[in-house]
Write a protein that holds these residues in place. Structure first.
Motif, PDB file in Angstrom:
ATOM      1  N   PHE A  14       0.811  -1.214   0.000  1.00 57.23           N
ATOM      2  CA  PHE A  14       0.000   0.000   0.000  1.00 57.23           C
ATOM      3  C   PHE A  14       0.849   1.272   0.000  1.00 57.23           C
ATOM      4  CE2 PHE A  14      -3.292  -2.795   1.992  1.00 57.23           C
ATOM      5  CZ  PHE A  14      -4.177  -2.753   0.926  1.00 57.23           C
ATOM      6  N   VAL A  15       2.134   1.125   0.261  1.00 54.67           N
ATOM      7  CA  VAL A  15       3.003   2.298   0.337  1.00 54.67           C
ATOM      8  C   VAL A  15       3.897   2.382  -0.898  1.00 54.67           C
ATOM      9  CG1 VAL A  15       4.742   3.506   1.700  1.00 54.67           C
ATOM     10  CG2 VAL A  15       2.932   2.226   2.868  1.00 54.67           C
ATOM     11  N   SER A  16       4.617   1.301  -1.197  1.00 53.42           N
ATOM     12  CA  SER A  16       5.579   1.347  -2.297  1.00 53.42           C
ATOM     13  C   SER A  16       5.415   0.204  -3.296  1.00 53.42           C
ATOM     14  CB  SER A  16       7.005   1.311  -1.729  1.00 53.42           C
ATOM     15  OG  SER A  16       7.196   0.101  -1.001  1.00 53.42           O
ATOM     16  N   GLY A  17       4.421  -0.653  -3.066  1.00 58.76           N
ATOM     17  CA  GLY A  17       4.263  -1.830  -3.908  1.00 58.76           C
ATOM     18  C   GLY A  17       3.109  -1.743  -4.876  1.00 58.76           C
ATOM     19  N   ALA A  18       2.400  -2.848  -5.026  1.00 58.38           N
ATOM     20  CA  ALA A  18       1.366  -3.009  -6.042  1.00 58.38           C
ATOM     21  C   ALA A  18       0.307  -1.911  -6.036  1.00 58.38           C
ATOM     22  CB  ALA A  18       0.692  -4.373  -5.877  1.00 58.38           C
ATOM     23  N   LEU A  19      -0.081  -1.424  -4.871  1.00 55.05           N
ATOM     24  CA  LEU A  19      -1.094  -0.372  -4.752  1.00 55.05           C
ATOM     25  C   LEU A  19      -0.532   0.876  -4.065  1.00 55.05           C
ATOM     26  CD1 LEU A  19      -4.158  -2.585  -3.736  1.00 55.05           C
ATOM     27  CD2 LEU A  19      -3.730  -1.512  -5.958  1.00 55.05           C
ATOM     28  N   GLY A  20       0.786   1.008  -4.091  1.00 51.53           N
ATOM     29  CA  GLY A  20       1.443   2.125  -3.419  1.00 51.53           C
ATOM     30  C   GLY A  20       1.215   3.450  -4.117  1.00 51.53           C
ATOM     31  N   PHE A  21       1.374   4.532  -3.360  1.00 50.17           N
ATOM     32  CA  PHE A  21       1.241   5.877  -3.914  1.00 50.17           C
ATOM     33  C   PHE A  21       2.083   6.840  -3.076  1.00 50.17           C
ATOM     34  CE2 PHE A  21      -2.194   4.975  -1.003  1.00 50.17           C
ATOM     35  CZ  PHE A  21      -2.458   6.137  -0.303  1.00 50.17           C
ATOM     36  N   GLU A  22       2.513   7.917  -3.690  1.00 51.12           N
ATOM     37  CA  GLU A  22       3.473   8.837  -3.065  1.00 51.12           C
ATOM     38  C   GLU A  22       2.979   9.406  -1.728  1.00 51.12           C
ATOM     39  OE1 GLU A  22       6.718   9.471  -3.729  1.00 51.12           O
ATOM     40  OE2 GLU A  22       6.431   7.852  -5.172  1.00 51.12           O
ATOM     41  N   LYS A  23       1.704   9.737  -1.646  1.00 53.77           N
ATOM     42  CA  LYS A  23       1.192  10.298  -0.386  1.00 53.77           C
ATOM     43  C   LYS A  23       1.281   9.290   0.753  1.00 53.77           C
ATOM     44  CE  LYS A  23      -1.381  14.084  -2.198  1.00 53.77           C
ATOM     45  NZ  LYS A  23      -2.602  14.803  -2.378  1.00 53.77           N
ATOM     46  N   ALA A  24       1.183   8.010   0.436  1.00 54.39           N
ATOM     47  CA  ALA A  24       1.336   6.983   1.468  1.00 54.39           C
ATOM     48  C   ALA A  24       2.769   6.987   2.002  1.00 54.39           C
ATOM     49  CB  ALA A  24       0.975   5.611   0.915  1.00 54.39           C
ATOM     50  N   LYS A  25       3.743   7.099   1.100  1.00 56.54           N
ATOM     51  CA  LYS A  25       5.148   7.165   1.525  1.00 56.54           C
ATOM     52  C   LYS A  25       5.380   8.368   2.429  1.00 56.54           C
ATOM     53  CE  LYS A  25       7.281   5.055  -2.514  1.00 56.54           C
ATOM     54  NZ  LYS A  25       8.128   5.292  -3.683  1.00 56.54           N
ATOM     55  N   ALA A  26       4.777   9.492   2.065  1.00 57.66           N
ATOM     56  CA  ALA A  26       4.977  10.741   2.809  1.00 57.66           C
ATOM     57  C   ALA A  26       4.423  10.672   4.224  1.00 57.66           C
ATOM     58  CB  ALA A  26       4.351  11.906   2.049  1.00 57.66           C
ATOM     59  N   LEU A  27       3.539   9.738   4.508  1.00 53.71           N
ATOM     60  CA  LEU A  27       2.957   9.602   5.852  1.00 53.71           C
ATOM     61  C   LEU A  27       3.923   8.978   6.862  1.00 53.71           C
ATOM     62  CD1 LEU A  27      -0.561   8.108   4.973  1.00 53.71           C
ATOM     63  CD2 LEU A  27      -0.042  10.489   5.565  1.00 53.71           C
ATOM     64  N   CYS A  28       4.931   8.300   6.391  1.00 60.04           N
ATOM     65  CA  CYS A  28       5.800   7.506   7.270  1.00 60.04           C
ATOM     66  C   CYS A  28       6.339   8.290   8.472  1.00 60.04           C
ATOM     67  CB  CYS A  28       6.921   6.867   6.466  1.00 60.04           C
ATOM     68  SG  CYS A  28       7.806   5.598   7.398  1.00 60.04           S
ATOM     69  N   PRO A  29       6.927   9.480   8.294  1.00 63.90           N
ATOM     70  CA  PRO A  29       7.445  10.193   9.469  1.00 63.90           C
ATOM     71  C   PRO A  29       6.356  10.560  10.478  1.00 63.90           C
ATOM     72  CG  PRO A  29       8.343  11.138   7.449  1.00 63.90           C
ATOM     73  CD  PRO A  29       7.270  10.176   7.043  1.00 63.90           C
ATOM     74  N   ALA A  30       5.189  10.961  10.010  1.00 55.85           N
ATOM     75  CA  ALA A  30       4.105  11.344  10.925  1.00 55.85           C
ATOM     76  C   ALA A  30       3.564  10.135  11.683  1.00 55.85           C
ATOM     77  CB  ALA A  30       2.987  12.042  10.154  1.00 55.85           C
ATOM     78  N   ILE A  31       3.428   9.002  10.993  1.00 56.92           N
ATOM     79  CA  ILE A  31       2.958   7.787  11.664  1.00 56.92           C
ATOM     80  C   ILE A  31       4.005   7.305  12.661  1.00 56.92           C
ATOM     81  CG2 ILE A  31       2.335   5.358  11.334  1.00 56.92           C
ATOM     82  CD1 ILE A  31       0.968   6.217   8.699  1.00 56.92           C
ATOM     83  N   ALA A  32       5.280   7.354  12.279  1.00 53.34           N
ATOM     84  CA  ALA A  32       6.357   6.953  13.196  1.00 53.34           C
ATOM     85  C   ALA A  32       6.343   7.819  14.454  1.00 53.34           C
ATOM     86  CB  ALA A  32       7.708   7.045  12.497  1.00 53.34           C
ATOM     87  N   LYS A  33       6.177   9.117  14.277  1.00 51.06           N
ATOM     88  CA  LYS A  33       6.122  10.034  15.423  1.00 51.06           C
ATOM     89  C   LYS A  33       4.931   9.713  16.321  1.00 51.06           C
ATOM     90  CE  LYS A  33       6.089  14.933  16.594  1.00 51.06           C
ATOM     91  NZ  LYS A  33       6.023  16.304  16.090  1.00 51.06           N
ATOM     92  N   LYS A  34       3.798   9.389  15.710  1.00 55.64           N
ATOM     93  CA  LYS A  34       2.595   9.044  16.467  1.00 55.64           C
ATOM     94  C   LYS A  34       2.844   7.778  17.290  1.00 55.64           C
ATOM     95  CE  LYS A  34      -0.915  10.864  15.351  1.00 55.64           C
ATOM     96  NZ  LYS A  34      -1.658  12.040  15.864  1.00 55.64           N
ATOM     97  N   ILE A  35       3.450   6.768  16.685  1.00 56.29           N
ATOM     98  CA  ILE A  35       3.760   5.526  17.401  1.00 56.29           C
ATOM     99  C   ILE A  35       4.687   5.813  18.579  1.00 56.29           C
ATOM    100  CG2 ILE A  35       4.975   3.307  17.231  1.00 56.29           C
ATOM    101  CD1 ILE A  35       3.885   3.165  14.310  1.00 56.29           C
ATOM    102  N   GLU A  36       5.733   6.603  18.331  1.00 54.99           N
ATOM    103  CA  GLU A  36       6.687   6.935  19.397  1.00 54.99           C
ATOM    104  C   GLU A  36       6.008   7.686  20.538  1.00 54.99           C
ATOM    105  OE1 GLU A  36       9.585   8.963  17.023  1.00 54.99           O
ATOM    106  OE2 GLU A  36      10.568   7.097  16.421  1.00 54.99           O
ATOM    107  N   GLU A  37       5.096   8.599  20.211  1.00 53.59           N
ATOM    108  CA  GLU A  37       4.366   9.353  21.238  1.00 53.59           C
ATOM    109  C   GLU A  37       3.509   8.418  22.093  1.00 53.59           C
ATOM    110  OE1 GLU A  37       0.288  11.833  21.464  1.00 53.59           O
ATOM    111  OE2 GLU A  37       1.542  12.295  19.723  1.00 53.59           O
TER     112      GLU A  37
END
Length: 175
Positions: A14-37
């Motif tokens: 869903f991020v970089s593969g068969a159904l991936g899209f650039e906006k999904a990749k761009a979410l990674c830092p925000a999701i990582a920060k949310k998990i860390e919080e």
């Protein structure tokens, strides 16, 4: 009482593969920060994982979306990059063959949380479906989605999904 963070389908396909899209990749830092919080505050984190078998194209979903993706145990099925590295052994994964997770619904229904927050992809499909299930399982618990932590490959559908979430009393933040 703990908060619950649900990371929805942030998998390679869903991020970089068969159904991936650039906006999904761009979410990674925000999701990582949310998990860390959430981790820092001792809250609970769970993951949903879209999970299909080799006969995916013969399923109802496969007939409507004929793109093989998230085939269990293949690279596309695994959690994406930094998010995979942030998953800890105590974090539960709900493997779901469909948009919403029945097991997640049962899990939320049996517990009490201060709040439930969802992030991940795709906003207008699996994030929306699982938010509805959480609202149904825990109608008195605030359910939230951070608009900076979800996306769709279609901006119009993303906006519509956020509107629908708000209409069912899911708090959409950072919109």
């Amino acid at each position: 009482m703990k908060r619950l963070l649900i990371v929805v389908d942030y998998q390679n396909d869903f991020v970089s593969g068969a159904l991936g899209f650039e906006k999904a990749k761009a979410l990674c830092p925000a999701i990582a920060k949310k998990i860390e919080e959430y981790r820092l505050h001792g809250d609970e984190i769970v993951f949903t994982m879209d999970t299909h078998g080799p006969g995916y194209l013969q399923t109802q979903e496969g007939k409507n979306l004929p793109v093989e993706h998230c085939i269990q145990s293949r690279q596309g099925w695994e959690l994406y990059s930094d998010i995979a590295a942030l998953k800890q052994p105590q974090d539960i994964c709900f493997y779901k063959p469909s948009f919403g997770s029945q097991e997640l619904y049962e899990y939320v229904k049996e517990r009490s949380y201060q709040s439930i927050e969802l992030c991940g992809v795709v906003s207008n499909i699996c994030v929306l479906s699982n938010a509805v299930l959480c609202k149904t399982a825990a109608p008195e618990t605030p359910v939230m989605v951070d608009a900076n932590c979800t996306a769709s490959n279609d901006d119009s559908l993303n906006e519509q999904a956020l509107n629908i979430l708000q209409s069912i009393q899911v708090q959409v933040m950072n919109r």
